[in-house]
Every structure is written in C-alpha cells, then in structure tokens.
Design a protein around this motif. Structure first.
Motif, short mmCIF file in Angstrom:
data_model
loop_
_atom_site.label_atom_id
_atom_site.label_comp_id
_atom_site.label_asym_id
_atom_site.label_seq_id
_atom_site.Cartn_x
_atom_site.Cartn_y
_atom_site.Cartn_z
N MET A 1 39.50 -29.21 2.36
CA MET A 1 39.69 -30.85 3.26
C MET A 1 38.18 -31.17 2.97
O MET A 1 37.40 -30.46 3.46
CB MET A 1 40.53 -30.71 4.68
CG MET A 1 40.62 -32.15 5.21
SD MET A 1 41.17 -32.11 6.94
CE MET A 1 39.20 -31.53 7.81
N PHE A 2 38.25 -32.60 2.91
CA PHE A 2 36.72 -33.42 3.06
C PHE A 2 36.92 -34.52 4.04
O PHE A 2 37.34 -35.09 4.43
CB PHE A 2 36.48 -33.54 1.23
CG PHE A 2 35.82 -32.88 0.34
CD1 PHE A 2 34.77 -32.27 -0.06
CD2 PHE A 2 36.65 -32.15 0.04
CE1 PHE A 2 34.84 -31.90 -0.97
CE2 PHE A 2 37.01 -31.57 -0.68
CZ PHE A 2 34.86 -31.07 -1.29
N CYS A 3 35.61 -33.88 5.05
CA CYS A 3 34.96 -35.15 6.66
C CYS A 3 34.32 -34.99 6.33
O CYS A 3 33.10 -34.54 6.14
CB CYS A 3 35.94 -34.50 7.79
SG CYS A 3 35.79 -35.34 9.11
N ASN A 4 34.00 -36.33 6.06
CA ASN A 4 32.42 -37.32 6.19
C ASN A 4 31.63 -36.89 4.98
O ASN A 4 30.56 -36.71 4.84
CB ASN A 4 32.13 -37.00 7.15
CG ASN A 4 32.35 -37.90 8.68
OD1 ASN A 4 33.12 -39.20 8.10
ND2 ASN A 4 32.33 -36.78 9.61
N GLY A 5 32.45 -36.69 3.65
CA GLY A 5 31.61 -36.64 2.80
C GLY A 5 31.55 -34.30 2.68
O GLY A 5 30.82 -34.41 2.17
#
Length: 99
Positions: A1-5
């Motif tokens: 998962m990616f969160c804020n890049g």
C-alpha cells in the motif's frame, strides 16, 4: 500500500459493505478525535443477550492528522496534531516499542 507517496505495507482492495458505509457516514463530520461507536442492538427477548451482542459490534475509532516517526527498527511513534496546525504540542502520542 502507498500512503502519501510512501510504501507503508500491504492492502487488499474490496467493495465497502453496508456496515462500512454506515461507519463512514457516521464519522463524516468528525475531523479529529477518538471514541467508540455503539453496536446495533438486535431485537431479543433477553436484555443481557442484546447487550452482549451490542458490545461485540462496537467500533473503536481514532481520526486525526498524525506525524509518524521511526526511532529505530524496534521503536516508532505516532503524534496526533491539531488540524489547524500550531498549538503547544501533540494532542496525543502513541509509542510502539518491540521488546
């Protein structure tokens, strides 16, 4: 998962259930805070059974803006910050330490 890049972990894409949508609708107006959403009480003849079923359906939540700091590979912390910024410090601090 990616969160804020940033890659932060693993996630699975799925369709939201009716219960998921009800929780999101309830928390729509909440910008920051923590608490417990009460469970839905099913109609039952025994009040103790209804109370136990409602307790199982409770949903704890914590919503806000968080800063994430990694101290080492065995420790990290989350700081809840005020939505408008500034202030005298974090509203809430959560520390994780591996023993």
């Amino acid at each position: 998962m990616f969160c804020n890049g940033k890659k932060t972990g693993y996630a699975v894409r799925r369709q939201a259930t009716d219960d998921d949508l009800a929780v999101m609708e309830t928390l729509r107006a909440v910008s920051m805070g923590a608490g417990v959403l009460p469970g839905r009480a099913a109609p039952s003849s025994a009040p103790d059974a209804a109370a136990a079923a409602a307790a199982d359906d409770e949903v704890p939540y914590m919503r806000g803006c968080f800063d994430h700091f990694v101290g080492s590979r065995d420790s990290e912390s989350l700081y809840m910050i005020a939505p408008q910024g500034g202030g005298t410090g974090p509203e809430l601090a959560v520390f994780f330490v591996r023993l």
